[in-house]
Each structure stands twice: as C-alpha cells, then as structure tokens.
Scaffold this active site. Structure first.
Site: not given
Ligand code: FPP
Length: 251
Positions: A19, A67
């Site tokens: 996160d 999401n």
């Molecule tokens: C979390 O930050 C991110 C996600 C849920 C998106 C997916 C993860 C990645 C792109 C990392 C790479 C993963 C793989 C498997 C290659 P957020 O967007 O929830 O952050 P915030 O809470 O600060 O808005």
C-alpha cells in the site's frame, strides 16, 4: 541491519499488502500511475530478496475485489501494467527458479491478463526455489464464498458428505488450499487493517505494519519485518509454556 540467518525463525510463507503507491506519487508531484510503476520496482526487489533469504512462499496483494471501484482510467492502467510486468518478468522469474501462481476471480480479468497469468503459471510450474502467489481481483470474502459454493456443489452431487466438513475440508476449497498459512503478513503505507485479504488463512499470522510507502519498501524494511517475526512467540491458543515446549520438540 543484521540479516536473519536462522532458518527456524524464518517465516515459511510471507504475505504482503503493498500500500502507498498513490501517496508516494502525490508526495513526489507525480501522477498515480508513476506511483504504481515505482511500486513495480519495489516488488521486483522484494521478490529477489525473499528468494535470497530462503522464504518458500510469497503472496502479494496486487489488486483487490474492491479496487474495481477506483477511477476507470486507473483500473485500466493497472491491468495494462500487470500484463506488461508479466511479459517482462516471467523469463527472469523462471530463470531464478520462481514458480508463479495466481489467486482471484479470473472471470473479472481482461482476457490479456488472464492469458498472461496462465502462461506464467504453466511456464514456471516445475520451479521449486520459491513460490510467488499473485492475488489479483482477490477478496477474502470472495474466497470463502467461492469455497462454500464449490463445497455445496460437491455435497449436492453426492461427492462429499456434509457431516465430514470441518476446517481442513473447507480449507481445501480455498484459493491457498494446499499451502501452509502465511506466517507473517506485512502491510506498508501506515494503515493497520487486513482490508479483506486472506481472511481465513491469516487466523494465526503475525501482523507487521509499517508506515513505509510501498515504492520505498526495500531490503532493510524486509529484514526489519523478518526480525519482528523472529522475535514473536507463536502460541496458537496455547500457554506460553506449552508453546515453548512444542517449539523445542519440533526444532
Ligand atoms: C497500492 O497503493 C497499490 C496497488 C493496490 C496497486 C498494485 C500494485 C502494484 C502496481 C505494485 C506491483 C505489483 C505487481 C504484482 C507487479 P495505493 O494505490 O492503494 O496507494 P495509496 O493508498 O497511497 O493511494
């Protein structure tokens, strides 16, 4: 920080809620997509580090059932990013002995990603150094519901006696069915909750929360989490004395 070398105090299965990509982007005056791209770099480093440290299974929460509610352009961007990452990384994962598995609601995913995940699973199926489980379109409640539904079908078809259903039987129908439960859960980005991740499987898992944003999570943060785990006393409902005795006898 000193590396954790004692295999007995090393978690066999580590799960991570990655996160903070969005906040990292905002803090750096960049769009959210740049945060996700930076998150991919952290992911690559952590996969390598976990394999080096001797972790058997690493489960990453990449995209939750919830999401899908994000702005459409962010969702589309993330799906494209996952397809690109799989395409770019699968050979290197394979060369490094990593077996890739996917858990989540496949039917929700765009066909390109479904195909990429399937190819990655097939290509790496015989690898044994470390298992990397990617949770995409995954939710803990979805997982329990799909297990209950499949179990009900087995009962209605006469393949399973309802009276024999216990936690071991239900467990077999869950996405992580044949695997040991996570020993350690790490959540980055400062929130202290499970957010519908592996609800069943985390029953006895040690929980480690860090304020570090995912794009900034590195080997020293991983080692801090492993150190936290090594210092825990895992009791599984027993007294401290009982737990110490059974840990001694299984060491
Ligand atoms: C979390 O930050 C991110 C996600 C849920 C998106 C997916 C993860 C990645 C792109 C990392 C790479 C993963 C793989 C498997 C290659 P957020 O967007 O929830 O952050 P915030 O809470 O600060 O808005």
């Amino acid at each position: 920080m000193q590396m954790v070398k004692d295999k007995r105090s090393l978690p066999r299965h580590v799960a991570i809620i990655m996160d903070g990509n969005g906040r990292w982007a905002r803090q750096n005056g960049r769009p959210r997509t740049a945060g996700h791209r930076e998150g991919v770099k952290a992911t690559r480093a952590v996969v390598e580090c976990c394999a080096d440290r001797g972790i058997d299974i690493l489960t990453l929460f990449a995209f939750s059932s919830e999401n899908w509610r994000r702005p459409q352009d962010e969702v589309t961007g993330l799906m494209s990013l996952f397809i690109e990452v799989l395409r770019n990384e699968v050979d290197s994962l394979h060369e490094n002995g990593v077996r890739v598995n996917f858990i989540g609601d496949r039917d929700q995913l765009p066909s390109g990603l479904r195909l990429g995940l399937k190819e990655a699973e097939q290509k790496t199926a015989a690898n044994e150094r470390m298992q990397l489980v990617l949770a995409v379109a995954y939710g803990g409640r979805w997982d329990i519901v799909q297990a209950a539904r499949r179990l009900a079908v087995a009962v209605s078809e006469g393949k399973l006696d309802a009276n024999t259903v216990d936690d071991a039987v239900l467990n077999k129908y869950l996405s992580l069915g044949g695997m040991p439960d996570p020993d350690l859960l790490i959540r980055t980005g400062g929130e202290r909750r499970i957010s519908n991740f592996l609800l069943w499987d985390l029953a006895y898992t040690e929980l480690h929360f860090t304020d570090t944003l995912w794009p900034e999570f590195d080997s020293s943060d991983l080692d801090a989490a492993l150190k936290f785990f090594a210092d825990r006393e895992r009791r599984y409902g027993k007294t401290g004395e009982q737990a110490a005795a059974s840990a001694k006898s299984s060491a």
